[in-house]
Design a protein around this motif. Structure first.
Motif, PDB file in Angstrom:
ATOM      1  N   THR A 120       0.716  -1.396   0.033  1.00 49.56           N
ATOM      2  CA  THR A 120       0.676  -0.389  -0.136  1.00 49.56           C
ATOM      3  C   THR A 120       0.645   1.148  -0.055  1.00 49.56           C
ATOM      4  OG1 THR A 120       0.446   0.138   2.028  1.00 49.56           O
ATOM      5  CG2 THR A 120      -2.048  -1.228   1.250  1.00 49.56           C
ATOM      6  N   ILE A 121       0.785   2.373  -0.117  1.00 50.25           N
ATOM      7  CA  ILE A 121       0.953   3.612  -0.713  1.00 50.25           C
ATOM      8  C   ILE A 121      -0.448   4.317  -0.622  1.00 50.25           C
ATOM      9  CG2 ILE A 121       2.246   5.104  -1.680  1.00 50.25           C
ATOM     10  CD1 ILE A 121       3.969   3.617  -2.650  1.00 50.25           C
ATOM     11  N   VAL A 122       0.612   5.107   1.226  1.00 41.98           N
ATOM     12  CA  VAL A 122      -0.838   5.945   1.020  1.00 41.98           C
ATOM     13  C   VAL A 122      -0.276   7.892   0.666  1.00 41.98           C
ATOM     14  CG1 VAL A 122      -1.857   7.404   3.176  1.00 41.98           C
ATOM     15  CG2 VAL A 122      -1.586   4.923   3.345  1.00 41.98           C
ATOM     16  N   LYS A 123      -1.219   8.691   0.282  1.00 44.59           N
ATOM     17  CA  LYS A 123      -0.872  10.039  -0.250  1.00 44.59           C
ATOM     18  C   LYS A 123      -1.570  10.532   0.210  1.00 44.59           C
ATOM     19  CE  LYS A 123       1.973   9.274  -4.178  1.00 44.59           C
ATOM     20  NZ  LYS A 123       2.353   9.575  -5.530  1.00 44.59           N
ATOM     21  N   GLY A 124      -1.412  11.709   0.112  1.00 44.58           N
ATOM     22  CA  GLY A 124      -2.672  13.388   1.093  1.00 44.58           C
ATOM     23  C   GLY A 124      -3.476  13.223  -0.478  1.00 44.58           C
ATOM     24  N   TYR A 125      -4.857  14.010   0.117  1.00 49.29           N
ATOM     25  CA  TYR A 125      -5.867  14.406  -1.079  1.00 49.29           C
ATOM     26  C   TYR A 125      -5.462  14.347  -1.462  1.00 49.29           C
ATOM     27  CZ  TYR A 125     -10.560  15.055  -2.081  1.00 49.29           C
ATOM     28  OH  TYR A 125     -11.904  15.075  -2.887  1.00 49.29           O
TER      29      TYR A 125
ATOM     30  N   GLN B 138       4.230   9.696   4.896  1.00 45.38           N
ATOM     31  CA  GLN B 138       4.837   8.648   4.859  1.00 45.38           C
ATOM     32  C   GLN B 138       4.953   7.054   6.032  1.00 45.38           C
ATOM     33  OE1 GLN B 138       8.526  10.419   3.981  1.00 45.38           O
ATOM     34  NE2 GLN B 138       8.506  11.113   2.734  1.00 45.38           N
ATOM     35  N   LYS B 139       4.056   7.811   7.335  1.00 40.02           N
ATOM     36  CA  LYS B 139       4.789   7.495   8.376  1.00 40.02           C
ATOM     37  C   LYS B 139       3.282   6.097   8.712  1.00 40.02           C
ATOM     38  CE  LYS B 139       6.683   7.632  12.326  1.00 40.02           C
ATOM     39  NZ  LYS B 139       8.073   7.214  12.152  1.00 40.02           N
ATOM     40  N   VAL B 140       2.133   7.097   7.539  1.00 36.99           N
ATOM     41  CA  VAL B 140       1.045   5.898   7.519  1.00 36.99           C
ATOM     42  C   VAL B 140       1.254   5.492   6.720  1.00 36.99           C
ATOM     43  CG1 VAL B 140      -1.415   5.829   6.959  1.00 36.99           C
ATOM     44  CG2 VAL B 140      -0.476   8.213   8.454  1.00 36.99           C
ATOM     45  N   THR B 141       1.817   5.438   5.758  1.00 38.31           N
ATOM     46  CA  THR B 141       2.405   4.198   4.815  1.00 38.31           C
ATOM     47  C   THR B 141       3.013   2.873   5.824  1.00 38.31           C
ATOM     48  OG1 THR B 141       2.279   6.036   2.939  1.00 38.31           O
ATOM     49  CG2 THR B 141       3.143   4.081   2.271  1.00 38.31           C
ATOM     50  N   ASP B 142       3.774   3.605   6.121  1.00 38.33           N
ATOM     51  CA  ASP B 142       4.741   2.418   6.781  1.00 38.33           C
ATOM     52  C   ASP B 142       3.925   2.059   7.887  1.00 38.33           C
ATOM     53  OD1 ASP B 142       8.061   3.801   7.206  1.00 38.33           O
ATOM     54  OD2 ASP B 142       7.014   2.887   6.317  1.00 38.33           O
TER      55      ASP B 142
ATOM     56  N   PHE C 211      -1.983  16.785  20.219  1.00 34.25           N
ATOM     57  CA  PHE C 211      -2.553  16.403  18.547  1.00 34.25           C
ATOM     58  C   PHE C 211      -1.006  16.116  18.408  1.00 34.25           C
ATOM     59  CE2 PHE C 211      -6.515  16.843  18.124  1.00 34.25           C
ATOM     60  CZ  PHE C 211      -7.121  18.313  18.933  1.00 34.25           C
ATOM     61  N   LEU C 212       0.161  16.914  18.518  1.00 37.39           N
ATOM     62  CA  LEU C 212       1.383  16.566  18.166  1.00 37.39           C
ATOM     63  C   LEU C 212       2.293  15.898  18.740  1.00 37.39           C
ATOM     64  CD1 LEU C 212       1.569  20.496  16.208  1.00 37.39           C
ATOM     65  CD2 LEU C 212       0.909  18.031  14.867  1.00 37.39           C
ATOM     66  N   GLN C 213       3.211  15.329  18.271  1.00 36.98           N
ATOM     67  CA  GLN C 213       4.455  14.943  18.998  1.00 36.98           C
ATOM     68  C   GLN C 213       5.576  14.534  17.667  1.00 36.98           C
ATOM     69  OE1 GLN C 213       4.662  14.101  21.865  1.00 36.98           O
ATOM     70  NE2 GLN C 213       5.472  12.015  22.081  1.00 36.98           N
ATOM     71  N   GLU C 214       6.713  15.782  17.505  1.00 35.36           N
ATOM     72  CA  GLU C 214       7.582  15.892  17.160  1.00 35.36           C
ATOM     73  C   GLU C 214       7.052  16.409  15.846  1.00 35.36           C
ATOM     74  OE1 GLU C 214       9.448  12.201  16.537  1.00 35.36           O
ATOM     75  OE2 GLU C 214      10.254  12.177  18.774  1.00 35.36           O
ATOM     76  N   GLY C 215       5.735  17.254  15.103  1.00 33.20           N
ATOM     77  CA  GLY C 215       5.217  17.700  14.523  1.00 33.20           C
ATOM     78  C   GLY C 215       4.472  16.563  13.538  1.00 33.20           C
ATOM     79  N   LEU C 216       4.269  15.582  14.654  1.00 36.02           N
ATOM     80  CA  LEU C 216       3.434  14.688  13.414  1.00 36.02           C
ATOM     81  C   LEU C 216       1.974  14.209  14.103  1.00 36.02           C
ATOM     82  CD1 LEU C 216       5.743  11.958  12.664  1.00 36.02           C
ATOM     83  CD2 LEU C 216       4.985  12.993  10.852  1.00 36.02           C
ATOM     84  N   PRO C 217       0.994  14.799  13.961  1.00 29.75           N
ATOM     85  CA  PRO C 217      -0.799  14.227  14.747  1.00 29.75           C
ATOM     86  C   PRO C 217      -0.127  12.333  15.061  1.00 29.75           C
ATOM     87  CG  PRO C 217      -0.996  14.097  12.345  1.00 29.75           C
ATOM     88  CD  PRO C 217       0.502  14.452  12.556  1.00 29.75           C
ATOM     89  N   PRO C 218      -0.651  11.742  15.490  1.00 27.97           N
ATOM     90  CA  PRO C 218      -1.478  10.581  16.305  1.00 27.97           C
ATOM     91  C   PRO C 218      -1.664  10.206  15.011  1.00 27.97           C
ATOM     92  CG  PRO C 218      -2.124  11.576  17.089  1.00 27.97           C
ATOM     93  CD  PRO C 218      -2.304  12.741  16.630  1.00 27.97           C
ATOM     94  N   THR C 219      -0.921   9.013  14.340  1.00 26.57           N
ATOM     95  CA  THR C 219      -0.573   8.107  13.266  1.00 26.57           C
ATOM     96  C   THR C 219      -1.094   6.813  13.220  1.00 26.57           C
ATOM     97  OG1 THR C 219       1.808   7.818  12.987  1.00 26.57           O
ATOM     98  CG2 THR C 219       0.473   9.899  11.803  1.00 26.57           C
ATOM     99  N   TRP C 220      -0.556   6.835  14.286  1.00 27.08           N
ATOM    100  CA  TRP C 220      -0.754   4.571  14.975  1.00 27.08           C
ATOM    101  C   TRP C 220      -2.769   5.114  15.651  1.00 27.08           C
ATOM    102  CZ3 TRP C 220       1.650   0.701  13.895  1.00 27.08           C
ATOM    103  CH2 TRP C 220       1.465  -0.511  14.598  1.00 27.08           C
ATOM    104  N   ARG C 221      -2.794   3.544  14.718  1.00 26.93           N
ATOM    105  CA  ARG C 221      -4.238   2.726  14.431  1.00 26.93           C
ATOM    106  C   ARG C 221      -3.303   1.747  15.802  1.00 26.93           C
ATOM    107  NH1 ARG C 221      -4.865   7.746  14.609  1.00 26.93           N
ATOM    108  NH2 ARG C 221      -6.254   8.950  13.212  1.00 26.93           N
TER     109      ARG C 221
END
Lengths: 156, 243
Positions: B144-149, B172-176, B219-229
């Motif tokens: 899978t590859i995740v990209k912005g809208y 890129q994080k969400v893709t991982d 909301f932010l940690q090192e500039g990223l929102p919570p990306t892990w589900r």
């Protein structure tokens, strides 16, 4: 006759090929750079208002997916204030990431963090566009124009 | 006379252990045709590659990573008895499953295409938040590859671009994470349940920019929102906040 409405012609270095023309509470036109020349040709219909060019110049920073532009607002030869623009690039729906943006701004602006911009409330769920940025700049510049010579930090 | 001289010339293949490649080392013009040194380097590199591949396969075999129902090592005698393999499914079946999942969630739309042979490529659009390109192999999710809208998912000739990464760090994080998810949801006998679970997990990203982290509340940690589900509870966590 009709009372004249003010129209603002704006340029943004982030979109170098475009020219934005906006009315105070009306539509915003996004045109290409030749629009300036068109305006010169239409001199008969528009009167160049006495006010003066206002611009904000500064540095552009990138942090992770955020874009921060800090500039000095100058009107003619005098500096009138400081403008800070914060953009969160991956998100296209403005209202979705307001809380996220606010948290980011609070980390470096502390008590100067502004409230939610008025364009956000009219956007609802439509996609954010560069014209919305220009509307916010227009509101900021107008606020600065109304203030007298005392330089005050104007943050958007 | 000639015979006497010819007997004096030694046979080179007896003295040189490297045979023909050793003769290359005798080339006096080293800088213009550095063939021998390149040959040596290529040989050392391929030896190292073989060694590392051996180590890697030893490590990987410790965990069974088989997602399909095929059984390897079954003797040729038994194979003709045709254990039903889930690797060979009619494309119509795959289409049906995907269409059903498409109708399951209103905010998620799935487009299926087959530009390269029989493997399906899905373009999943989640609200106005993100787009996901899923490459499948029959009913198994391969990549899978995740990209912005607002990012472009097509190449210049209009085909689906399945290789280029997103421009944004958050995607890129969400893709991982999505790659981790597709390895996590495994059920060899029922691949359509797997695809359904994956899509349910993916759907939780509709609130990618709105949900704070369940652990630290920010909301932010090192500039990223919570990306892990989380795979079971679908709660949002920062990548650094998950256990």
């Amino acid at each position: 006759g009709q009372t004249g409405k003010l129209m603002y012609v704006m340029h943004n270095s982030e979109y170098p090929l475009s020219c934005f023309a906006l009315f105070e509470s009306g539509p915003c036109l996004v045109a290409d750079a030749n629009f300036d020349i068109l305006m010169v040709k239409l001199k008969g219909f528009f009167q160049n208002a006495k006010a003066n060019k206002i611009e904000s110049r500064g540095t552009r920073y990138q942090y992770c997916d955020f874009l921060v532009k800090v500039g000095t607002v100058t009107m003619g030869p005098s500096a009138r204030g400081i403008s800070v623009e914060v953009e969160y690039c991956p998100c296209v729906i403005a209202n979705d990431c307001w809380n996220l943006l606010m948290e980011f701004m609070q980390s470096f602006m502390g008590s100067h963090t502004p409230g939610i911009p008025s364009v956000f409330s009219t956007k609802h769920d439509s996609i954010y566009s560069p014209a919305d940025t220009m509307v916010q700049y227009m509101e900021l510049f107008n606020k600065i124009r109304k203030q007298q010579q005392v330089p005050v930090a104007g943050i958007r | 006379e000639l015979e006497r001289l010819s007997n004096l010339v030694g046979k080179p293949s007896e003295n040189h252990p490297l045979h023909n490649s050793g003769l290359l080392s005798l080339d006096p013009v080293q800088d213009k045709t550095p063939l021998y040194s390149q040959l040596l380097q290529a040989y050392k590199w391929s030896n190292k590659l073989q060694y590392h591949a051996g180590l890697a396969s030893g490590l990987l075999n410790q965990q069974s990573l088989k997602r399909s129902a095929n059984q390897m090592g079954v003797s040729a005698k038994r194979r003709p008895k045709a254990q039903p393999t889930t690797l060979v499914l009619p494309p119509q079946y795959v289409d049906d499953v995907i269409n059903r999942i498409d109708r399951m969630f209103p905010e998620m739309s799935i487009q299926l295409s087959r530009p390269n042979g029989t493997s399906a490529m899905l373009l999943v659009t989640l609200g106005k938040v993100l787009k996901v390109i899923v490459v499948m192999r029959s009913l198994f999710i391969d990549r899978t590859i995740v990209k912005g809208y607002n990012e472009n998912v097509y190449t210049e000739d209009g085909k689906l671009d399945i290789w280029s990464k997103s421009n944004y760090q958050v995607f890129q994080k969400v893709t991982d994470h999505a790659t981790t998810a597709l390895l996590h949801y495994q059920l060899p006998q029922m691949p359509d349940v797997v695809v359904r679970s994956f899509m349910t997990w993916l759907r939780s990203y509709i609130k990618l920019f709105q949900a704070p982290c369940q652990r630290c509340g920010k909301f932010l940690q090192e500039g990223l929102p919570p990306t892990w589900r989380d795979f079971r509870t679908l709660e949002a966590f920062h990548d650094t906040c998950r256990q």
